[in-house]
Design an enzyme around this catalytic site. Structure first.
Site, PDB file in Angstrom:
ATOM      1  N   CYS A 189      34.889   9.062  19.961  1.00 12.84           N
ATOM      2  CA  CYS A 189      34.430  10.428  20.207  1.00 12.84           C
ATOM      3  C   CYS A 189      34.133  11.067  18.861  1.00 12.84           C
ATOM      4  CB  CYS A 189      35.513  11.204  20.941  1.00 12.84           C
ATOM      5  SG  CYS A 189      35.100  12.942  21.136  1.00 12.84           S
ATOM      6  N   CYS A 200      31.435  -0.539  26.787  1.00 17.49           N
ATOM      7  CA  CYS A 200      32.594  -1.024  27.525  1.00 17.49           C
ATOM      8  C   CYS A 200      33.757  -0.062  27.238  1.00 17.49           C
ATOM      9  CB  CYS A 200      32.891  -2.432  27.027  1.00 17.49           C
ATOM     10  SG  CYS A 200      34.207  -3.254  27.881  1.00 17.49           S
TER      11      CYS A 200
HETATM   12 ZN    ZN Z   1      36.962  13.709  22.131  1.00 20.19          ZN
END
Ligand code: ZN
Length: 146
Positions: free
Chosen positions: A106, A129
């Site tokens: 992220c 994945c």
């Molecule tokens: Zn995050």
């Protein structure tokens, strides 16, 4: 402040903000997201989810993937051929375990999400994945996931 094409604030969270959010994680979520672990295949709760919606980052709720790009890769992990927004995924070369893979994280909270492989279906040829525990599924109304 940096904003993605999809309109989300991508300003990285501070260490304090990450620690604050991490207090709500379970041990397994913490192991995957923060310690770069991988959940066992075929046990993720989102693997067979076919409902239309958005998959958000478990830690900071940034939209990561849409059900539109989910496909059955038969690997045992939820797989997608493209991210919700290219800027909502950060790719990092990972040479742990003696092989070179591309880790996906992220971009906002640095959480480990999974890996991306170049053997996915058309049109992108990519296979993201993911670990189910790294994401939270949010159902969208009317079957549209945008
Ligand atoms: Zn995050």
């Amino acid at each position: 402040m940096s904003t993605s094409a999809a309109g989300y604030d991508l300003t990285p969270l501070t260490r304090d903000q990450i620690n604050e959010k991490a207090t709500h994680l379970t041990d397994e979520e913490r192991r995957v997201l923060l310690d770069h672990g991988t959940e066992r295949p075929f046990c993720g709760t989102l693997l067979d989810n076919k409902t239309a919606g958005i998959y958000d980052c478990r830690l900071c709720e940034l939209p990561l993937f849409s059900s539109d790009s989910k496909f059955d890769s038969r690997t045992g992990w939820p797989s997608f051929f493209q991210p919700f927004d290219e800027e909502h995924i950060r790719s990092i070369e990972d040479s742990s375990l003696g092989m070179v893979r591309t880790e996906v994280r992220c971009p906002r909270c640095e959480s480990h999400l999974g890996h991306v492989f170049p053997d996915g279906p058309k049109p992108t040829g990519q296979r993201y994945c993911l670990n189910s525990v790294a994401m939270v599924f949010r159902e969208t109304q009317g079957g549209s996931s945008q």
